[in-house]
Motif scaffolding. Structure first.
Motif, short mmCIF file in Angstrom:
data_model
loop_
_atom_site.label_atom_id
_atom_site.label_comp_id
_atom_site.label_asym_id
_atom_site.label_seq_id
_atom_site.Cartn_x
_atom_site.Cartn_y
_atom_site.Cartn_z
N ALA A 129 -10.46 -0.38 24.89
CA ALA A 129 -11.84 -1.41 24.43
C ALA A 129 -11.98 -2.11 26.05
O ALA A 129 -13.12 -2.11 26.26
CB ALA A 129 -11.25 -1.88 23.35
N VAL A 130 -10.95 -3.00 26.45
CA VAL A 130 -11.04 -3.16 27.67
C VAL A 130 -9.95 -3.23 28.35
O VAL A 130 -8.64 -2.95 27.73
CB VAL A 130 -11.52 -4.85 27.57
CG1 VAL A 130 -11.82 -5.86 28.95
CG2 VAL A 130 -12.51 -5.06 26.97
N ALA A 131 -10.13 -3.06 29.97
CA ALA A 131 -8.12 -2.92 30.50
C ALA A 131 -8.95 -4.18 31.91
O ALA A 131 -10.02 -3.57 32.57
CB ALA A 131 -8.38 -1.28 31.62
N CYS A 132 -8.34 -4.70 32.26
CA CYS A 132 -8.40 -5.90 33.24
C CYS A 132 -7.29 -5.61 34.40
O CYS A 132 -6.25 -5.86 34.08
CB CYS A 132 -8.55 -7.57 32.68
SG CYS A 132 -10.27 -7.21 32.00
N LEU A 133 -8.18 -5.28 35.39
CA LEU A 133 -7.18 -6.53 36.59
C LEU A 133 -7.09 -7.68 36.85
O LEU A 133 -7.50 -8.78 37.38
CB LEU A 133 -8.00 -6.06 37.68
CG LEU A 133 -6.72 -6.25 39.46
CD1 LEU A 133 -5.30 -5.16 38.90
CD2 LEU A 133 -7.12 -5.30 40.48
N GLU A 134 -5.74 -8.52 36.14
CA GLU A 134 -5.33 -9.56 36.29
C GLU A 134 -4.85 -10.62 37.61
O GLU A 134 -5.31 -9.49 38.57
CB GLU A 134 -4.14 -9.87 35.66
CG GLU A 134 -4.70 -9.10 33.49
CD GLU A 134 -6.39 -9.86 32.79
OE1 GLU A 134 -6.29 -10.37 33.55
OE2 GLU A 134 -6.08 -9.63 31.95
N ARG A 135 -4.97 -11.21 37.47
CA ARG A 135 -5.29 -12.08 39.25
C ARG A 135 -3.64 -11.86 39.87
O ARG A 135 -3.31 -11.90 41.05
CB ARG A 135 -5.45 -13.88 38.42
CG ARG A 135 -6.36 -14.22 38.21
CD ARG A 135 -6.45 -15.70 38.29
NE ARG A 135 -5.49 -16.58 37.45
CZ ARG A 135 -5.56 -18.07 37.46
NH1 ARG A 135 -7.22 -18.57 37.25
NH2 ARG A 135 -4.78 -18.84 36.63
N ASN A 136 -2.77 -11.68 38.54
CA ASN A 136 -0.80 -11.26 39.49
C ASN A 136 -1.34 -9.89 39.88
O ASN A 136 -0.30 -9.16 40.12
CB ASN A 136 -0.42 -12.04 38.65
CG ASN A 136 0.14 -10.98 37.24
OD1 ASN A 136 -0.95 -9.74 36.86
ND2 ASN A 136 0.90 -11.42 37.03
N GLY A 137 -2.34 -9.09 39.64
CA GLY A 137 -2.05 -7.38 40.18
C GLY A 137 -1.92 -6.69 38.85
O GLY A 137 -2.70 -5.61 39.17
N ASP A 138 -1.21 -7.11 37.62
CA ASP A 138 -1.25 -6.38 36.37
C ASP A 138 -2.53 -5.72 35.99
O ASP A 138 -2.90 -6.74 36.29
CB ASP A 138 -0.47 -7.06 35.49
CG ASP A 138 1.34 -7.53 35.96
OD1 ASP A 138 1.34 -6.77 36.73
OD2 ASP A 138 1.80 -8.29 35.01
N ILE A 139 -2.19 -4.82 35.26
CA ILE A 139 -4.15 -4.12 34.42
C ILE A 139 -3.20 -4.18 32.97
O ILE A 139 -2.27 -3.88 32.14
CB ILE A 139 -3.55 -2.75 34.71
CG1 ILE A 139 -3.99 -2.35 36.34
CG2 ILE A 139 -4.91 -2.35 34.14
CD1 ILE A 139 -4.46 -0.92 36.43
N SER A 140 -4.01 -5.45 32.21
CA SER A 140 -3.86 -5.32 30.94
C SER A 140 -4.59 -4.61 30.10
O SER A 140 -5.40 -3.97 30.78
CB SER A 140 -3.78 -6.97 30.43
OG SER A 140 -5.23 -7.81 30.78
N ILE A 141 -4.13 -4.27 29.11
CA ILE A 141 -5.41 -3.40 28.14
C ILE A 141 -4.77 -3.08 26.79
O ILE A 141 -4.25 -4.41 26.26
CB ILE A 141 -4.63 -1.74 28.52
CG1 ILE A 141 -4.78 -0.86 29.62
CG2 ILE A 141 -5.29 -1.07 27.09
CD1 ILE A 141 -3.78 0.17 30.20
N ILE A 142 -6.51 -3.50 26.27
CA ILE A 142 -6.60 -3.73 25.45
C ILE A 142 -7.25 -2.45 23.88
O ILE A 142 -8.54 -2.06 24.72
CB ILE A 142 -7.83 -5.56 24.76
CG1 ILE A 142 -7.40 -6.40 25.25
CG2 ILE A 142 -7.74 -5.42 23.04
CD1 ILE A 142 -7.86 -7.64 25.16
#
Length: 145
Positions: A129-142
């Motif tokens: 649905a959404v994948a974000c490059l977070e501020r700390n460099g991790d990729i979070s995925i929903i």
């Protein structure tokens, strides 16, 4: 020099506890910069390349500056926080890769597939649905329902 190392270690530990647990945890660029400069300054106290107490004072100043900026980022509008800490960016939206965002952040499709596997999902981008490059460099995925 060994005694100086012990004293600097104890001072550094006290200063980090005073600052924030985030300084050396999963970090944003804001936190990493402090860590690099902090280590450089304190190494001078150990080796005697700089006067001991002024060097400890400089390290304390850095930790307090970091804490002050973090407080300001929390209490003020999100623009200031985004300026010093960065902001997350959408890499995938409704199963579609956002190539411009990926390109500007040097993130490949394989990086997103790896993040899917780390999250325990099948490596299929269409399920995101959404994948974000977070501020700390991790990729979070929903993933989609």
């Amino acid at each position: 020099m060994a005694m100086r190392a012990v004293v600097v270690f104890m001072a550094a530990l006290a200063l980090i506890r005073l600052g924030s647990h985030r300084i050396f945890g999963k970090n944003t660029a804001f936190d990493i910069v402090l860590g690099i400069i902090y280590g450089s300054v304190l190494s001078r106290a150990i080796t005697g390349n700089s006067p001991f107490w002024p060097t400890i004072a400089a390290a304390l100043t850095l930790v307090l500056l970091h804490k002050l900026l973090a407080i300001l980022a929390f209490k003020t509008n999100s623009g200031f926080g985004n300026l010093i800490k960065g902001k997350s960016q959408e890499l995938v939206k409704d199963g579609q890769l956002q190539w411009d965002v990926m390109r500007s952040n040097s993130v490949t499709e394989n990086d997103i597939l790896e993040a899917l596997r780390h999250a325990g999902h099948q490596p299929d981008i269409s399920t995101i649905a959404v994948a974000c490059l977070e501020r700390n460099g991790d990729i979070s995925i929903i993933c989609k329902e």
